[in-house]
Design a protein around this motif. Sequence first.
Motif, PDB file in Angstrom:
ATOM      1  N   TRP A  44       0.844  -1.198   0.000  1.00 19.74           N
ATOM      2  CA  TRP A  44       0.000   0.000   0.000  1.00 19.74           C
ATOM      3  C   TRP A  44       0.883   1.254   0.000  1.00 19.74           C
ATOM      4  O   TRP A  44       1.819   1.367   0.808  1.00 19.74           O
ATOM      5  CB  TRP A  44      -0.883   0.044   1.233  1.00 19.74           C
ATOM      6  N   HIS A  45       0.594   2.175  -0.880  1.00 20.04           N
ATOM      7  CA  HIS A  45       1.208   3.504  -0.863  1.00 20.04           C
ATOM      8  C   HIS A  45       0.098   4.507  -0.587  1.00 20.04           C
ATOM      9  O   HIS A  45      -0.692   4.843  -1.470  1.00 20.04           O
ATOM     10  CB  HIS A  45       1.889   3.808  -2.198  1.00 20.04           C
ATOM     11  N   VAL A  46       0.038   4.975   0.645  1.00 27.91           N
ATOM     12  CA  VAL A  46      -1.038   5.869   1.078  1.00 27.91           C
ATOM     13  C   VAL A  46      -0.496   7.295   1.063  1.00 27.91           C
ATOM     14  O   VAL A  46       0.507   7.591   1.719  1.00 27.91           O
ATOM     15  CB  VAL A  46      -1.545   5.486   2.478  1.00 27.91           C
ATOM     16  N   GLN A  47      -1.171   8.162   0.355  1.00 24.84           N
ATOM     17  CA  GLN A  47      -0.613   9.483   0.097  1.00 24.84           C
ATOM     18  C   GLN A  47      -1.629  10.589   0.375  1.00 24.84           C
ATOM     19  O   GLN A  47      -2.747  10.571  -0.139  1.00 24.84           O
ATOM     20  CB  GLN A  47      -0.180   9.562  -1.377  1.00 24.84           C
ATOM     21  N   SER A  48      -1.233  11.538   1.246  1.00 22.74           N
ATOM     22  CA  SER A  48      -2.026  12.739   1.533  1.00 22.74           C
ATOM     23  C   SER A  48      -3.444  12.403   1.979  1.00 22.74           C
ATOM     24  O   SER A  48      -4.417  12.996   1.505  1.00 22.74           O
ATOM     25  CB  SER A  48      -2.058  13.660   0.307  1.00 22.74           C
ATOM     26  N   VAL A  67       3.697   2.073   2.816  1.00 25.31           N
ATOM     27  CA  VAL A  67       4.332   3.388   2.769  1.00 25.31           C
ATOM     28  C   VAL A  67       3.259   4.441   2.998  1.00 25.31           C
ATOM     29  O   VAL A  67       2.195   4.404   2.363  1.00 25.31           O
ATOM     30  CB  VAL A  67       5.026   3.635   1.410  1.00 25.31           C
ATOM     31  N   PHE A  68       3.545   5.384   3.887  1.00 28.95           N
ATOM     32  CA  PHE A  68       2.626   6.485   4.167  1.00 28.95           C
ATOM     33  C   PHE A  68       3.361   7.795   3.885  1.00 28.95           C
ATOM     34  O   PHE A  68       4.412   8.067   4.472  1.00 28.95           O
ATOM     35  CB  PHE A  68       2.146   6.440   5.619  1.00 28.95           C
ATOM     36  N   MET A  69       2.803   8.595   2.994  1.00 30.71           N
ATOM     37  CA  MET A  69       3.458   9.838   2.587  1.00 30.71           C
ATOM     38  C   MET A  69       2.500  11.010   2.782  1.00 30.71           C
ATOM     39  O   MET A  69       1.441  11.081   2.152  1.00 30.71           O
ATOM     40  CB  MET A  69       3.879   9.753   1.113  1.00 30.71           C
ATOM     41  N   GLY A  70       2.875  11.916   3.677  1.00 32.10           N
ATOM     42  CA  GLY A  70       2.079  13.114   3.879  1.00 32.10           C
ATOM     43  C   GLY A  70       0.733  12.867   4.506  1.00 32.10           C
ATOM     44  O   GLY A  70      -0.193  13.659   4.319  1.00 32.10           O
ATOM     45  N   LEU A  87       6.974   2.370   6.232  1.00 29.71           N
ATOM     46  CA  LEU A  87       7.820   3.528   5.975  1.00 29.71           C
ATOM     47  C   LEU A  87       6.921   4.754   6.002  1.00 29.71           C
ATOM     48  O   LEU A  87       6.023   4.901   5.160  1.00 29.71           O
ATOM     49  CB  LEU A  87       8.493   3.386   4.601  1.00 29.71           C
ATOM     50  N   VAL A  88       7.134   5.624   6.973  1.00 31.86           N
ATOM     51  CA  VAL A  88       6.291   6.802   7.153  1.00 31.86           C
ATOM     52  C   VAL A  88       7.131   8.037   6.864  1.00 31.86           C
ATOM     53  O   VAL A  88       8.063   8.353   7.611  1.00 31.86           O
ATOM     54  CB  VAL A  88       5.702   6.863   8.574  1.00 31.86           C
ATOM     55  N   PHE A  89       6.811   8.727   5.783  1.00 33.14           N
ATOM     56  CA  PHE A  89       7.560   9.917   5.418  1.00 33.14           C
ATOM     57  C   PHE A  89       7.062  11.107   6.231  1.00 33.14           C
ATOM     58  O   PHE A  89       5.858  11.383   6.261  1.00 33.14           O
ATOM     59  CB  PHE A  89       7.409  10.221   3.921  1.00 33.14           C
ATOM     60  N   PRO A  90       7.973  11.840   6.853  1.00 32.70           N
ATOM     61  CA  PRO A  90       7.558  12.967   7.701  1.00 32.70           C
ATOM     62  C   PRO A  90       7.291  14.225   6.883  1.00 32.70           C
ATOM     63  O   PRO A  90       7.609  14.305   5.687  1.00 32.70           O
ATOM     64  CB  PRO A  90       8.794  13.176   8.587  1.00 32.70           C
ATOM     65  N   TYR A 100       3.664  15.514  -1.198  1.00 31.80           N
ATOM     66  CA  TYR A 100       2.881  14.287  -1.159  1.00 31.80           C
ATOM     67  C   TYR A 100       1.487  14.477  -1.763  1.00 31.80           C
ATOM     68  O   TYR A 100       0.585  13.689  -1.490  1.00 31.80           O
ATOM     69  CB  TYR A 100       2.716  13.814   0.290  1.00 31.80           C
ATOM     70  N   ARG A 101       1.307  15.498  -2.576  1.00 34.27           N
ATOM     71  CA  ARG A 101      -0.036  15.861  -3.035  1.00 34.27           C
ATOM     72  C   ARG A 101      -0.732  14.673  -3.700  1.00 34.27           C
ATOM     73  O   ARG A 101      -0.113  13.833  -4.359  1.00 34.27           O
ATOM     74  CB  ARG A 101      -0.004  17.054  -3.972  1.00 34.27           C
TER      75      ARG A 101
END
Length: 401
Positions: A44-48, A67-70, A87-90, A100-101
């Motif tokens: 999963w790539h979860v974004q914004s 992965v979590f972005m934004g 992986l959680v991007f700050p 991370y739009r």
Amino acid sequence: MNSTPAIHPLPRVIEIASLADFDRHAATALALTDKRLAASMHGWHVQSVNLRARGAVLEKLRSAGSVFMGCEIEGKIERRLRGGGALVFPEIPGLPFDPYRGELYSGQELYAGLDAGSYESVPDARIYAWASHRLGAGAHDALNAALSTTLHDHAIGARLDSQIRDGALSHAPLVGVMGGHAQLRGSAGYEQAARLGQSLSEAGFIVATGGGPGSMEAANLGAYLGSAGPDTLDAALDILAREPGFTLSVTRWARAAAAVLERWPAGLPTLGIPTWFYGHEPPNMLATHIAKYFANATREAVLLEKSSGGIVFLPGAAGTVQEVFQDACENYYGAAESISPMVLVGIEYWTKTLPAYPLLAELARGRAMEEKIFLVDDPAEAVRILVDLNDGSLSGVRGLA
């Protein structure tokens, strides 16, 4: 993580860009009975996405490989996700954009505030000002800048893939229109590009351009007004001709385009793919979907790759010539079924002024691409060629996941 998903999407990745998407995939994962797959967010790539109200659901899901972005996540839940292998991007501080739009841009977003202020105050200009000196010795850290721009371009690529796969740009082949940025509104060349864009849109194509001024804006304009008829296009051209170019005042130039959109607020989908690398060339507002990149090399590759229905090359300068031969290179080495038609408009221009066509024709001799290269004078003939070739077999051979 693939930095350019619009070119080569990774397999077995689930892109989640809304709370509804998350809820749907979470419900599916929690309902699975296979122990290897049950309650797993792997891939999963979860974004914004704001997940503050989904803490209880996240606690039930295994986070390894996600992965979590934004995303907005409660502190204790974020720590649990990290501990489980996510992986959680700050948040990256000090940026004038969201790396991370979850959506493509629109002209209204990039030019927000233009009605009350100057172009220099709108988001597009602020981002360009940041980008133009982000690697200098000023306030912008080079590592943060490189990371944030790469993440941003990845996000734009993912959203563009989504729109072409099953969104607003999925219903027809994309045809690229390439041409010079210096073509002034009110000129014969600008009108030619606009009528070409309208004819392509009327024929059922989605028009894609480099998203800038000149011929690019004109083609987006014509495509936007594809169902409105030639009289409406004439009226729009008259409005735009009052501010011929952007060099004297980007503010007045952009406000003229805003006036067109205000008068005709509902147009057909059309795509612009500009870049902040050429930030001194402002993006045009007449593309309904704008995939703006920081990396020009990525932007050029994506634009050519997504033009699955073919590309029309109008007269232009160095940038257009580069695009001719970049596209030719892909066709030269591509399999026969992946070759995208190339139509150069302007016999005098492409054989004498900038004689790219003789070299292109010689390069194509004996190759599968030879039958997909055309030189015409009439843009209407270019449309007829692409209509004849796009019988359903070309759509999607390039760029569609």
